[in-house]
Design a protein around this motif. Structure first.
Motif, PDB file in Angstrom:
ATOM      1  N   ASP A 131       1.001  -1.216  -0.027  1.00 21.09           N
ATOM      2  CA  ASP A 131      -0.212  -0.004   0.081  1.00 21.09           C
ATOM      3  C   ASP A 131       0.795   0.995   0.012  1.00 21.09           C
ATOM      4  O   ASP A 131       0.895   1.976   1.158  1.00 21.09           O
ATOM      5  N   ASN A 145      -0.812   4.528   1.321  1.00 20.06           N
ATOM      6  CA  ASN A 145      -1.403   4.549   2.624  1.00 20.06           C
ATOM      7  C   ASN A 145      -3.087   4.910   2.316  1.00 20.06           C
ATOM      8  O   ASN A 145      -3.330   5.600   3.207  1.00 20.06           O
ATOM      9  N   VAL A 146      -3.752   4.039   1.595  1.00 23.53           N
ATOM     10  CA  VAL A 146      -5.080   4.212   1.429  1.00 23.53           C
ATOM     11  C   VAL A 146      -5.892   2.951   1.698  1.00 23.53           C
ATOM     12  O   VAL A 146      -7.059   3.109   1.695  1.00 23.53           O
ATOM     13  N   SER A 147      -5.127   1.881   1.923  1.00 27.91           N
ATOM     14  CA  SER A 147      -6.084   0.648   2.368  1.00 27.91           C
ATOM     15  C   SER A 147      -6.170   0.465   3.757  1.00 27.91           C
ATOM     16  O   SER A 147      -5.314   1.024   4.733  1.00 27.91           O
ATOM     17  N   HIS A 148      -7.077  -0.208   4.443  1.00 29.40           N
ATOM     18  CA  HIS A 148      -7.325  -0.582   5.672  1.00 29.40           C
ATOM     19  C   HIS A 148      -7.230  -1.895   6.137  1.00 29.40           C
ATOM     20  O   HIS A 148      -7.118  -2.243   7.110  1.00 29.40           O
ATOM     21  N   PHE A 149      -6.587  -2.687   5.030  1.00 29.21           N
ATOM     22  CA  PHE A 149      -6.280  -4.151   5.054  1.00 29.21           C
ATOM     23  C   PHE A 149      -5.069  -4.249   5.856  1.00 29.21           C
ATOM     24  O   PHE A 149      -4.033  -3.582   5.754  1.00 29.21           O
ATOM     25  N   VAL A 150      -4.901  -5.232   6.651  1.00 32.82           N
ATOM     26  CA  VAL A 150      -3.827  -5.682   7.632  1.00 32.82           C
ATOM     27  C   VAL A 150      -3.706  -7.052   7.413  1.00 32.82           C
ATOM     28  O   VAL A 150      -4.427  -7.946   7.395  1.00 32.82           O
ATOM     29  N   ARG A 206      -0.560  -4.926   5.852  1.00 34.95           N
ATOM     30  CA  ARG A 206      -0.081  -4.189   4.652  1.00 34.95           C
ATOM     31  C   ARG A 206       1.184  -3.561   5.043  1.00 34.95           C
ATOM     32  O   ARG A 206       1.657  -3.469   5.982  1.00 34.95           O
TER      33      ARG A 206
END
Length: 68
Positions: free
Chosen positions: A48, A51-56, A58
């Motif tokens: 990412d 720094n736009v995703s909330h997936f972990v 990452r």
């Protein structure tokens, strides 16, 4: 096969004579590079850069893989 096809990952693991726990997948596509590998037990990370995703989990740069 496409990247999100679990058969692709199973074949690659067999060809390399590895187990899923010995493989790490890093990519910028949640569906193709994270979900596909996870279906066969591969540790996978979403790259990412923006720094736009909330997936972990990452990572923000390829060097971050060394932290895990």
């Amino acid at each position: 096969m496409k990247k999100d096809d679990r058969g692709m990952y199973i074949n690659a693991i067999r060809e390399l004579d590895l187990t899923p726990s010995e493989v790490i997948m890093v990519g910028d596509s949640f569906r193709n590079d994270v979900l596909g590998p996870k279906m066969v037990g591969i540790n996978s990370f979403l790259l990412d850069r923006n720094n736009v995703s909330h997936f972990v989990p990452r990572i923000f740069s390829i060097e971050d893989v060394l932290l895990f």
